[in-house]
Design a protein around this motif. Structure first.
Motif, mmCIF file in Angstrom:
data_model
loop_
_atom_site.group_PDB
_atom_site.id
_atom_site.type_symbol
_atom_site.label_atom_id
_atom_site.label_comp_id
_atom_site.label_asym_id
_atom_site.label_seq_id
_atom_site.Cartn_x
_atom_site.Cartn_y
_atom_site.Cartn_z
ATOM 1 N N TRP A 28 -33.672 -57.050 53.009
ATOM 2 C CA TRP A 28 -34.895 -57.845 52.974
ATOM 3 C C TRP A 28 -35.233 -58.214 51.530
ATOM 4 N N VAL A 29 -35.808 -59.405 51.363
ATOM 5 C CA VAL A 29 -36.256 -59.831 50.033
ATOM 6 C C VAL A 29 -37.788 -59.903 50.039
ATOM 7 N N ILE A 30 -38.395 -59.116 49.175
ATOM 8 C CA ILE A 30 -39.860 -59.068 49.102
ATOM 9 C C ILE A 30 -40.298 -59.513 47.708
ATOM 10 N N MET A 31 -41.352 -60.316 47.665
ATOM 11 C CA MET A 31 -41.881 -60.731 46.355
ATOM 12 C C MET A 31 -43.228 -60.062 46.107
ATOM 13 N N GLU A 32 -43.350 -59.406 44.923
ATOM 14 C CA GLU A 32 -44.680 -58.988 44.501
ATOM 15 C C GLU A 32 -45.242 -60.131 43.665
ATOM 16 N N ILE A 33 -46.475 -60.515 43.962
ATOM 17 C CA ILE A 33 -47.043 -61.716 43.341
ATOM 18 C C ILE A 33 -47.436 -61.474 41.894
ATOM 19 N N THR A 55 -34.590 -55.871 48.206
ATOM 20 C CA THR A 55 -34.559 -56.574 46.926
ATOM 21 C C THR A 55 -35.972 -57.031 46.605
ATOM 22 N N MET A 56 -36.471 -56.589 45.454
ATOM 23 C CA MET A 56 -37.786 -57.057 45.011
ATOM 24 C C MET A 56 -37.561 -58.236 44.068
ATOM 25 N N VAL A 57 -38.210 -59.366 44.344
ATOM 26 C CA VAL A 57 -38.195 -60.472 43.390
ATOM 27 C C VAL A 57 -39.613 -60.634 42.864
ATOM 28 N N HIS A 58 -39.707 -61.213 41.683
ATOM 29 C CA HIS A 58 -40.957 -61.114 40.942
ATOM 30 C C HIS A 58 -41.662 -62.463 40.898
ATOM 31 N N GLY A 59 -42.930 -62.440 41.261
ATOM 32 C CA GLY A 59 -43.648 -63.683 41.504
ATOM 33 C C GLY A 59 -44.279 -64.326 40.289
ATOM 34 N N PRO A 60 -45.069 -65.369 40.528
ATOM 35 C CA PRO A 60 -45.629 -66.169 39.437
ATOM 36 C C PRO A 60 -46.930 -65.615 38.867
ATOM 37 N N GLY A 61 -47.347 -64.403 39.300
ATOM 38 C CA GLY A 61 -48.683 -63.907 38.926
ATOM 39 C C GLY A 61 -48.805 -63.369 37.532
ATOM 40 N N CYS A 62 -48.316 -64.115 36.577
ATOM 41 C CA CYS A 62 -48.435 -63.745 35.172
ATOM 42 C C CYS A 62 -49.118 -64.931 34.490
ATOM 43 N N GLN A 186 -38.997 -63.142 51.985
ATOM 44 C CA GLN A 186 -39.271 -62.896 53.413
ATOM 45 C C GLN A 186 -40.581 -62.149 53.645
ATOM 46 N N GLY A 187 -41.160 -61.643 52.576
ATOM 47 C CA GLY A 187 -42.439 -60.938 52.699
ATOM 48 C C GLY A 187 -43.116 -60.872 51.338
ATOM 49 N N PHE A 188 -44.457 -60.831 51.355
ATOM 50 C CA PHE A 188 -45.188 -60.814 50.080
ATOM 51 C C PHE A 188 -46.016 -59.543 49.925
ATOM 52 N N THR A 231 -44.732 -53.732 54.523
ATOM 53 C CA THR A 231 -44.055 -55.025 54.653
ATOM 54 C C THR A 231 -42.767 -54.891 55.466
ATOM 55 N N ILE A 232 -41.939 -53.898 55.126
ATOM 56 C CA ILE A 232 -40.657 -53.808 55.862
ATOM 57 C C ILE A 232 -40.874 -53.330 57.297
ATOM 58 N N THR A 233 -41.947 -52.566 57.517
ATOM 59 C CA THR A 233 -42.240 -52.162 58.901
ATOM 60 C C THR A 233 -42.482 -53.413 59.737
ATOM 61 N N GLN A 234 -43.270 -54.350 59.194
ATOM 62 C CA GLN A 234 -43.496 -55.634 59.890
ATOM 63 C C GLN A 234 -42.189 -56.398 60.070
ATOM 64 N N LEU A 235 -41.421 -56.498 58.979
ATOM 65 C CA LEU A 235 -40.181 -57.288 59.024
ATOM 66 C C LEU A 235 -39.206 -56.719 60.059
#
Lengths: 364, 350
Positions: A28-33, A55-62, A186-188, A231-235
């Protein structure tokens, strides 16, 4: 630390990690904002503890990362005109087209680091012969204080204070990320503190339209592990719901008083995001009634075109398409001393987090 | 400010001027008037009183020699001021060489317009710090620069000391298995200075840790001698910067345990609020030791008996893995690199 120590508990993190491992069955790919979440993940070593499926990908919240180059250029221009620029500290090293605020300061520009725009108001009152501009960047979180400074300046009849605004909003950016054909998210994990102001309701349309789990999450290790587990429980169950992990801080209706202040000073409009481009209705603009406190109008600043370093892949990183260490220049041509783009300099930037806390470990 | 000034026991003499002017740096009558009533009356000793171009003295070697300049802004901060800071800074640098500090020089660069009472307060603090450390200020210099060409007071101190006969402090002696000990809790100085800086002020009772540590180091050298392999004081850049320098120079790896690092709760809270990492914040009254593993426990115990080192703790060790790097084991069991910063830490947005 009182009320924080509990959320940094090694045993609790261990238990959550166990549950995550027992729940996950496929990638699963999850983004923290939020950039604050990115730094916490990396600083606490959580990324290394997660199972390989996640996999954590990193969001635009900077805020610093997404402030357009053109705005930094405007601030530099004002400095060169003799205006004092008050700014949050981590804006200073971010490269503009020609130079950063720090460089402009070393050349004689009057740049002051403040923690709050209300400190800038104090300075403006103390030195009525000088012009002060507060560099008002950030998300929904910093907007109330910035709006309050305008109301305060208006009440005090200050005519030597204005704000250079580059305010952006989280939900439109999430929509833009999901609309991108290259999107992998796939999830935030939604940004907890933004929701403290805005509440939770505005995420429901995203959840419904894109059928994607959104979990409003805090910043401490236990919060983040808990948010990832939710998040992954939902996914894994094939669900897409809005959940609030950070309920000790975030209330469904947010902070109505703060929103009222924001709405009285700002209206929603199109905004350019550094590295991403212009997103419709994705930011705040000073209302015409407060035009005298809007630095762009006050000084007649012409809209400038952003000149970005073509070698920087910040746009891909902020949209979660690539990770910092997938950039060919990461840690080589681009480092905190000589950054190609903003995410390498901001304390909340994903590239800075990777560089400062992890890149050398990986190499050894 | 007034509270700070009145708290000192040394009453200010009657000067017939209120502020420093360019004439006070001219070397003429005004300079003499200023120095007679301030420097000479306060730091009173035979070598200084000879009023020669320099101090002449006998001192058996081996000797240690060090210099440091002080430009802290603002010059007064909770727990101290630029005067005691300047004396403690050089005293501590000498102590880090394993030396017993003996004589100091005091170079003052004053900004035109400085209030004489502020200068007096700074000098009294310098004198008190010198007494505490057991050193004499035997030579000095005073210059005045035009208004806006300085920031009230800049101070340079240089010092000379005799190396303790049992000291064998050398970065080459840092070896695998050495334990790393800090003598007190971290980041108090940097946070206290920030709390009074314009635009960043916040209410706190955090005070600077500025203090001479030569007496503590002397006791430790007496007891543990050559088992102390290296000592450094983590001033600018904090322990993160100093430990990185040591890792790189020695080619050894350094492993720290986050949970063992002593940081006061309110300092930790202030740093979180301001977006600063306390490991990079300046200290002025603690030092780091690399000691042989077999004495580490008794070393920490002995330090804790010393006034000014009650919070001493073992925070990590020297390892063969990751040579040249500092890696910390986080509270929750993860690991991260502690890297050098490119410049000053800048407070964050939110």
């Amino acid at each position: 630390m009182k009320y924080l120590g509990e959320y940094r508990d090694a045993e609790l993190v261990g238990q959550l990690m166990e549950k995550i491992k027992n729940t996950v069955t496929r990638p699963w790919v999850i983004m923290e904002i939020c950039g604050g979440q990115t730094h916490s993940l990396v600083k606490n070593g959580i990324l290394d503890l997660l199972p390989p499926e996640i996999t954590m990908v990193h969001g635009p919240g900077c805020p610093v990362c997404v402030t357009p180059v053109a705005m930094i250029d405007q601030a530099v221009l004002l400095l060169e005109k003799g205006v004092t620029i008050c700014s949050f500290g981590d804006m200073l090293r971010v490269p503009g087209s020609e130079k950063s605020l720090l460089k402009a300061k070393s050349e004689g520009g009057d740049v002051r680091i403040v923690y709050s725009p209300l400190d800038a108001i104090k300075m403006a009152r103390k030195a009525p012969e000088k012009e002060f501009v507060f560099f008002a960047v950030g998300f929904e979180t910093t907007a109330p204080a910035n709006a309050l400074s305008v109301i305060q300046a208006d009440k005090l009849g200050l005519n030597n204070y204005s704000i250079l605004t580059s305010h952006v909003l989280v939900p439109p950016a999430m929509g833009a990320i999901l609309d991108d054909p290259e999107n992998k998210v796939q999830g935030f994990l939604a940004a907890g503190h933004v929701c403290t102001i805005m509440g939770t309701e505005e995420y429901n349309p995203l959840v419904n339209k894109y059928k994607i789990p959104v979990v409003i999450t805090g910043f401490e290790p236990v919060d983040l592990c808990h948010g990832i587990l939710m998040t992954i429980t939902q996914l894994e169950k094939g669900e897409a719901r809005l959940e609030n992990q950070y309920s000790r801080v975030v209330k469904p209706f947010g902070n109505p008083a703060a929103r009222k202040v924001v709405q009285s000073v700002f209206e929603t409009g199109d905004r350019e995001w550094r590295g991403i481009g212009t997103i419709p209705m994705s930011g705040y603009i000073v209302r015409p009634g407060f035009a005298q406190f809007d630095a762009e109008r006050k000084y007649g600043l012409a809209p400038a075109r952003s000149k970005e370093n073509p070698e920087c892949i910040a746009g891909d990183i902020l949209r979660g398409i690539r990770k910092p260490d997938q950039c060919p220049h990461f840690g080589k041509k681009c480092n905190p001393e000589n950054p190609l783009g903003a995410p390498m300099v901001s304390t909340e930037g994903a590239c800075a987090a990777y560089f400062n806390y992890s890149h050398q470990t990986m190499a050894s | 400010m007034n509270k700070l000034i009145n708290s000192f026991s040394c009453p200010i003499p009657a000067f017939d001027f209120e502020v420093i002017s360019l004439g006070h740096g001219s070397g003429g009558l005004l300079t003499n008037k200023l120095l007679d009533k301030s420097i000479f009356s306060l730091f009173d000793n035979d070598m200084l009183n000879s009023r020669h171009d320099g101090a002449v003295f006998d001192l058996a070697g081996p000797l240690a020699f060090s210099t440091d300049s002080f430009v802290v802004s603002p010059i007064f901060f909770p727990g101290g001021n630029i005067g005691d800071l300047a004396v403690n800074g050089t005293v501590n640098d000498l102590a880090m060489c394993g030396a017993v500090p003996k004589y100091l020089s005091l170079g003052l660069i004053l900004e035109e317009g400085l209030k004489i009472e502020e200068l007096w307060t700074v000098l009294v603090s310098a004198k008190e710090a010198a007494n505490k450390a057991g050193v004499q200020i035997v030579t000095g210099d005073t210059k005045v620069v035009e208004r806006n060409k300085g920031d009230k007071v800049f101070i340079n101190t240089s010092g000379i000391g005799q190396v303790h006969p049992k000291a064998r402090i050398d970065i080459q002696r840092v070896s695998t298995g050495d334990k790393i000990v800090v003598s007190g809790s971290l980041a108090n100085h940097g946070v206290s200075v920030l709390s009074v800086r314009e635009g960043l002020e916040f209410e706190t009772d955090i005070i600077s840790d500025t203090q001479p540590i030569n007496n503590i180091v002397y006791r430790m050298l007496n007891t543990f001698g050559q088992h102390i392999h290296l000592t450094r004081d983590p001033t600018r850049g904090g322990i993160a910067t100093v430990l990185n320098e040591i890792a790189q120079q020695s080619g050894q790896g350094i492993a720290l345990n986050e949970k063992d690092i002593p940081i006061e709760l309110q300092v930790q809270s202030a740093c979180e609020l301001l977006g600063l990492d306390p490991l990079y914040v300046a200290n002025e009254g603690v030092y780091i030791s690399f000691v042989a593993a077999e004495i580490a426990d008794s070393y920490v115990e002995a330090l804790r008996q010393c006034p000014g080192a009650k919070k001493a703790a073992c925070i990590g060790e020297v390892v063969t893995e990751h040579p040249g790097q500092v890696i910390i084991n986080s509270r929750i069991g993860g690991r991260r690199v502690i890297a050098m910063l490119p410049g000053e830490q800048l407070p964050r947005i939110c």
